[in-house]
Motif scaffolding. Sequence first.
Motif, mmCIF file in Angstrom:
data_model
loop_
_atom_site.group_PDB
_atom_site.id
_atom_site.type_symbol
_atom_site.label_atom_id
_atom_site.label_comp_id
_atom_site.label_asym_id
_atom_site.label_seq_id
_atom_site.Cartn_x
_atom_site.Cartn_y
_atom_site.Cartn_z
ATOM 1 N N LEU A 1 5.969 -18.368 28.798
ATOM 2 C CA LEU A 1 5.145 -17.488 29.626
ATOM 3 C C LEU A 1 4.538 -18.239 30.796
ATOM 4 O O LEU A 1 4.301 -17.664 31.867
ATOM 5 N N GLY A 2 4.279 -19.529 30.597
ATOM 6 C CA GLY A 2 3.724 -20.335 31.683
ATOM 7 C C GLY A 2 4.640 -20.413 32.882
ATOM 8 O O GLY A 2 4.179 -20.654 34.009
ATOM 9 N N ARG A 3 5.925 -20.184 32.672
ATOM 10 C CA ARG A 3 6.889 -20.183 33.768
ATOM 11 C C ARG A 3 7.034 -18.802 34.411
ATOM 12 O O ARG A 3 7.780 -18.642 35.380
ATOM 13 N N HIS A 4 6.319 -17.797 33.852
ATOM 14 C CA HIS A 4 6.378 -16.427 34.384
ATOM 15 C C HIS A 4 4.965 -15.854 34.450
ATOM 16 O O HIS A 4 4.614 -14.918 33.730
ATOM 17 N N GLN A 5 4.181 -16.432 35.360
ATOM 18 C CA GLN A 5 2.767 -16.091 35.436
ATOM 19 C C GLN A 5 2.519 -14.627 35.790
ATOM 20 O O GLN A 5 1.483 -14.073 35.449
ATOM 21 N N GLY A 6 3.447 -13.992 36.495
ATOM 22 C CA GLY A 6 3.220 -12.615 36.924
ATOM 23 C C GLY A 6 3.540 -11.573 35.874
ATOM 24 O O GLY A 6 3.364 -10.381 36.116
ATOM 25 N N SER A 7 3.974 -11.990 34.698
ATOM 26 C CA SER A 7 4.392 -11.031 33.671
ATOM 27 C C SER A 7 3.308 -10.835 32.624
ATOM 28 O O SER A 7 2.637 -11.786 32.224
ATOM 29 N N MET A 8 3.143 -9.574 32.198
ATOM 30 C CA MET A 8 2.208 -9.249 31.125
ATOM 31 C C MET A 8 2.982 -9.169 29.816
ATOM 32 O O MET A 8 4.005 -8.479 29.724
ATOM 33 N N LEU A 9 2.500 -9.874 28.793
ATOM 34 C CA LEU A 9 3.180 -9.901 27.502
ATOM 35 C C LEU A 9 2.862 -8.642 26.718
ATOM 36 O O LEU A 9 1.705 -8.384 26.374
ATOM 37 N N ARG A 10 3.889 -7.865 26.423
ATOM 38 C CA ARG A 10 3.725 -6.663 25.605
ATOM 39 C C ARG A 10 3.450 -7.033 24.151
ATOM 40 O O ARG A 10 2.643 -6.413 23.482
ATOM 41 N N GLY A 11 4.121 -8.052 23.663
ATOM 42 C CA GLY A 11 3.951 -8.467 22.281
ATOM 43 C C GLY A 11 5.059 -9.418 21.890
ATOM 44 O O GLY A 11 5.935 -9.758 22.690
ATOM 45 N N VAL A 12 5.032 -9.847 20.647
ATOM 46 C CA VAL A 12 5.988 -10.812 20.128
ATOM 47 C C VAL A 12 6.637 -10.233 18.876
ATOM 48 O O VAL A 12 5.940 -9.729 17.989
ATOM 49 N N SER A 13 7.964 -10.309 18.817
ATOM 50 C CA SER A 13 8.694 -9.859 17.639
ATOM 51 C C SER A 13 9.471 -11.044 17.086
ATOM 52 O O SER A 13 10.245 -11.671 17.806
ATOM 53 N N VAL A 14 9.243 -11.360 15.807
ATOM 54 C CA VAL A 14 9.835 -12.529 15.173
ATOM 55 C C VAL A 14 10.908 -12.081 14.177
ATOM 56 O O VAL A 14 10.635 -11.254 13.296
ATOM 57 N N ALA A 15 12.107 -12.618 14.314
ATOM 58 C CA ALA A 15 13.202 -12.331 13.393
ATOM 59 C C ALA A 15 13.449 -13.548 12.516
ATOM 60 O O ALA A 15 13.558 -14.670 13.019
ATOM 61 N N LEU A 16 13.527 -13.317 11.222
ATOM 62 C CA LEU A 16 13.775 -14.421 10.283
ATOM 63 C C LEU A 16 14.590 -13.924 9.100
ATOM 64 O O LEU A 16 14.690 -12.715 8.858
ATOM 65 N N SER A 17 15.156 -14.850 8.376
ATOM 66 C CA SER A 17 15.995 -14.508 7.236
ATOM 67 C C SER A 17 15.127 -14.190 6.030
ATOM 68 O O SER A 17 14.248 -14.972 5.655
ATOM 69 N N GLY A 18 15.366 -13.023 5.410
ATOM 70 C CA GLY A 18 14.621 -12.686 4.207
ATOM 71 C C GLY A 18 14.306 -11.208 4.112
ATOM 72 O O GLY A 18 14.762 -10.391 4.913
ATOM 73 N N VAL A 19 13.525 -10.867 3.110
ATOM 74 C CA VAL A 19 13.059 -9.494 2.899
ATOM 75 C C VAL A 19 11.673 -9.388 3.513
ATOM 76 O O VAL A 19 10.753 -10.124 3.131
ATOM 77 N N VAL A 20 11.523 -8.478 4.480
ATOM 78 C CA VAL A 20 10.310 -8.418 5.288
ATOM 79 C C VAL A 20 9.653 -7.051 5.159
ATOM 80 O O VAL A 20 10.316 -6.023 5.293
ATOM 81 N N ASP A 21 8.356 -7.050 4.898
ATOM 82 C CA ASP A 21 7.554 -5.828 4.919
ATOM 83 C C ASP A 21 6.968 -5.719 6.320
ATOM 84 O O ASP A 21 5.895 -6.233 6.611
ATOM 85 N N ARG A 22 7.708 -5.064 7.190
ATOM 86 C CA ARG A 22 7.327 -5.012 8.602
ATOM 87 C C ARG A 22 5.963 -4.362 8.839
ATOM 88 O O ARG A 22 5.148 -4.902 9.597
ATOM 89 N N PRO A 23 5.661 -3.179 8.264
ATOM 90 C CA PRO A 23 4.363 -2.572 8.543
ATOM 91 C C PRO A 23 3.173 -3.473 8.191
ATOM 92 O O PRO A 23 2.141 -3.429 8.867
ATOM 93 N N ARG A 24 3.297 -4.260 7.148
ATOM 94 C CA ARG A 24 2.198 -5.141 6.741
ATOM 95 C C ARG A 24 2.323 -6.550 7.301
ATOM 96 O O ARG A 24 1.438 -7.376 7.113
ATOM 97 N N GLY A 25 3.431 -6.843 7.959
ATOM 98 C CA GLY A 25 3.620 -8.154 8.561
ATOM 99 C C GLY A 25 3.799 -9.269 7.552
ATOM 100 O O GLY A 25 3.449 -10.417 7.824
ATOM 101 N N VAL A 26 4.381 -8.944 6.395
ATOM 102 C CA VAL A 26 4.487 -9.910 5.298
ATOM 103 C C VAL A 26 5.955 -10.242 5.027
ATOM 104 O O VAL A 26 6.799 -9.345 4.941
ATOM 105 N N VAL A 27 6.244 -11.532 4.905
ATOM 106 C CA VAL A 27 7.561 -11.972 4.435
ATOM 107 C C VAL A 27 7.508 -11.954 2.911
ATOM 108 O O VAL A 27 6.862 -12.798 2.287
ATOM 109 N N ARG A 28 8.175 -10.972 2.322
ATOM 110 C CA ARG A 28 8.121 -10.846 0.862
ATOM 111 C C ARG A 28 8.891 -11.967 0.182
ATOM 112 O O ARG A 28 8.456 -12.504 -0.841
#
Length: 387
Positions: A142-169
């Motif tokens: 983001l430091g290289r793109h000062q004019g951009s507003m960050l909407r959010g961050v989405s993290v993809a990882l291997s495993g069973v994920v409870d997305r609504p609660r943000g928990v890696v089961r």
Amino acid sequence: MGDGVIVERLAGRIGSKALIREINEAFVLDVVRRRGTTSRAEITSVTGLSPATVTGISAQLVRDGLLRETDVLRGTGGRPARLLELGTDAVVAAGVRLSRESVEVALVDLRGDVIATVTEALPATDPDAAADGIAAAVTALLGRHQGSMLRGVSVALSGVVDRPRGVVRHSGALGWQDVPFAALVADRLESRVVIDSLVNSFATGLLLLDPDLAERDVIVFSVGASLGASLLVDGRIHRGYRGGAGGFAHSAIGTRAGGAVCHCGNVGCLETTSSVWGLRRELEARGSADLSSPAAADVLRGGGAMLGTAIANAAKMFGPERVVLVLAEEVAATPFEDGCRDALAGEYAFGDGVSPEVVSVPADSDTFARGAGYDMIGELFSAEHAG
């Protein structure tokens, strides 16, 4: 029934003007996304919203940088009107692919285009170290793109994920169990953070890159260090209760008795026979460690056959039009893929249902990160996420 009519009924039930505005904004943005460049009059026609509502919402979205005015539309019988298209630089999302070895980050704009990437080594895989690595990589990019507003961050990882609660089961690749990872990353970045499985993020990327998948029923199976599956119903990912949909890696084909011990603690899981982790472990037990050697052919074909049978079982239950195999380099175009396809076809040899089309694609890391970023950006176009 127009979308505007739905919104008006919803307004009467919920009574929140702010929520209704967010829903209407999502409708407007989605029309522009699907049409590329369009007029306010066309948005009014498609959504059923009033001209005044569309004018007010589009003006705010232009001020926010989510839309921008472009070519002038003439010949309308009145004053020339400016067309609208998605903004490109003002709002971005960070898509992250987390593995045992590295953190890969892609900044994605509203159109789903990757505008910058960075890959950093991950010195440790405990949750705090992983969250630190993600925060550092995202902040640097983001430091290289000062004019951009960050909407959010989405993290993809291997495993069973409870997305609504943000928990890696459970993540065998990372050695995690019941980790509230979204909160750990959010605390460091002070931004909205969601997490999802690698295969769901890959499927999101496929939906962006392959319009033919829209409104189709598809199962995406990924084979890498771990196994994963993503169910697309009418072109939308079905995650199931607490993210449980697609968690077939720890199911079994036949009896579990005498099966190998899995990293989840059970025995006889499909993960132990058909993931790259399981294949390597079996090959090591036979005195080798090279999946590309001729000696590995039987192990690869057997693991592929087990997977093909499992895929057939899932496909007969779900009835998809297509099965997409996302294959890591170690198993693509090997006896593993042959064994998988042969077993899958064999399960339909006696007219038991309609065999789905089977397509293989490489496990391209860029699609994982891009899909994760698009997942976050996509919330802007969906009324389901409003409020």
